[in-house]
Motif scaffolding. Sequence first.
Motif, PDB file in Angstrom:
ATOM      1  N   THR A 177     -19.442 -36.634  48.720  1.00  0.00           N
ATOM      2  CA  THR A 177     -20.637 -35.803  48.885  1.00  0.00           C
ATOM      3  C   THR A 177     -20.549 -34.620  47.927  1.00  0.00           C
ATOM      4  O   THR A 177     -19.455 -34.121  47.632  1.00  0.00           O
ATOM      5  N   ARG A 179     -23.147 -30.987  46.590  1.00  0.00           N
ATOM      6  CA  ARG A 179     -24.389 -30.251  46.772  1.00  0.00           C
ATOM      7  C   ARG A 179     -25.486 -30.898  45.931  1.00  0.00           C
ATOM      8  O   ARG A 179     -25.230 -31.493  44.882  1.00  0.00           O
ATOM      9  N   GLY A 180     -26.718 -30.789  46.386  1.00  0.00           N
ATOM     10  CA  GLY A 180     -27.833 -31.430  45.706  1.00  0.00           C
ATOM     11  C   GLY A 180     -27.918 -31.098  44.234  1.00  0.00           C
ATOM     12  O   GLY A 180     -28.255 -31.958  43.404  1.00  0.00           O
ATOM     13  N   ARG A 182     -25.674 -30.812  42.179  1.00  0.00           N
ATOM     14  CA  ARG A 182     -24.653 -31.499  41.389  1.00  0.00           C
ATOM     15  C   ARG A 182     -24.815 -33.017  41.412  1.00  0.00           C
ATOM     16  O   ARG A 182     -23.966 -33.744  40.885  1.00  0.00           O
ATOM     17  N   MET A 183     -25.908 -33.498  41.984  1.00  0.00           N
ATOM     18  CA  MET A 183     -26.097 -34.942  42.056  1.00  0.00           C
ATOM     19  C   MET A 183     -26.214 -35.571  40.671  1.00  0.00           C
ATOM     20  O   MET A 183     -25.801 -36.716  40.460  1.00  0.00           O
ATOM     21  N   SER A 198     -25.844 -36.571  48.603  1.00  0.00           N
ATOM     22  CA  SER A 198     -26.042 -35.129  48.726  1.00  0.00           C
ATOM     23  C   SER A 198     -25.596 -34.652  50.096  1.00  0.00           C
ATOM     24  O   SER A 198     -26.022 -35.196  51.125  1.00  0.00           O
ATOM     25  N   SER A 199     -24.748 -33.625  50.109  1.00  0.00           N
ATOM     26  CA  SER A 199     -24.306 -33.063  51.388  1.00  0.00           C
ATOM     27  C   SER A 199     -25.460 -32.405  52.132  1.00  0.00           C
ATOM     28  O   SER A 199     -25.402 -32.244  53.357  1.00  0.00           O
ATOM     29  N   GLU A 200     -26.513 -32.060  51.396  1.00  0.00           N
ATOM     30  CA  GLU A 200     -27.672 -31.427  52.020  1.00  0.00           C
ATOM     31  C   GLU A 200     -28.566 -32.442  52.737  1.00  0.00           C
ATOM     32  O   GLU A 200     -29.500 -32.061  53.437  1.00  0.00           O
ATOM     33  N   GLN A 201     -28.282 -33.729  52.552  1.00  0.00           N
ATOM     34  CA  GLN A 201     -29.069 -34.771  53.198  1.00  0.00           C
ATOM     35  C   GLN A 201     -28.265 -35.534  54.242  1.00  0.00           C
ATOM     36  O   GLN A 201     -28.647 -36.621  54.664  1.00  0.00           O
TER      37      GLN A 201
END
Length: 326
Positions: A177, A179-180, A182-183, A198-201
């Motif tokens: 995972t 952060r978005g 850094r995708m 994404s860790s945000e998802q």
Amino acid sequence: MEAIQVNRFGGPDVLVLTELPDPVPGPGQIAIDVTHAAVGLVDVYLRQGLYKDREGLPQPPYVPGLEVAGTVRALGDGVTGFAVGEKVVALPGDATGGYAPVYIAHGADVVSIEGYGIDPALAAAVIPNAIMAHAALTGAARFSAGESILVHGALGAFAATFPGIARQLGASRVVGTVRGARMGMAGATKLPYDTVVSSEQLPDALAGEKFDVIVDPVGGAVRTQSLDLLAPSGRLLLVGNASGDWEHRIDGNRLWYGNLTVTGFNAGGYLPVHPEAIRPGAEAALKAAADGLADTEIETLPLADAATAHERLENHSAGGRIVLTP
């Protein structure tokens, strides 16, 4: 020699190029002519004074730097198994000395990379961390072949060494995972993840998937969320706190009810107590690097730009590992 010195705790501007005498190895020590010194978050935390009250950690004035690659310059009394000019990397010692042309290491903390064809910048960036990842998975997390693993902060300095080591240990599935923001970088990575989300998802991005082991160098909300992503009898391995949330707590009742285990791994405390973990860890780390399982992004800067390197770590603008060259 000209080395970077921290004369007081503070911002990146306290990193000052200073003329210091060349260090000489004592009994059991090895002097290394440094070609590359990796920059890590722990260097930033130490320089900020975050650990200033913890016994055994450096106090100003000191030369920062934990991970170096180079060649053997001189051997102290009693050191055998190495030759002057041999290519080596050094494991973190007392968290000092790396940002300099000459580094002193304990003989037991030095690993030869001679004959492996590993770029010294990559060696400094990944070999020490990969050794620690192997110790963390085999010792602290008791990872077994056939198990699945989730790695948070998947492209971070320490985290990026876990997928290659997990593959060597027979992982059935390796997921990361980030952060978005850094995708995009995750999509281009050569690290051996099955997928990066994404860790945000979370948890939706995993569609109900659970993991036997979760590696968490992030902390904070991600740490709490990880408890819901563990399989029965799963283990949450805490290896850092990049979120900076030092007040975070975990509900012990959730661990009890879910048959879960949370374990910490701090290499500075673990390896001195378990020196037997270094040799198998080194073998795994060298093989991972030689086989292309640890190909993280690396940017090289001159030693004099150490403050810039720290600034980029603090503002999260570094795309991979930053390595300094004296």
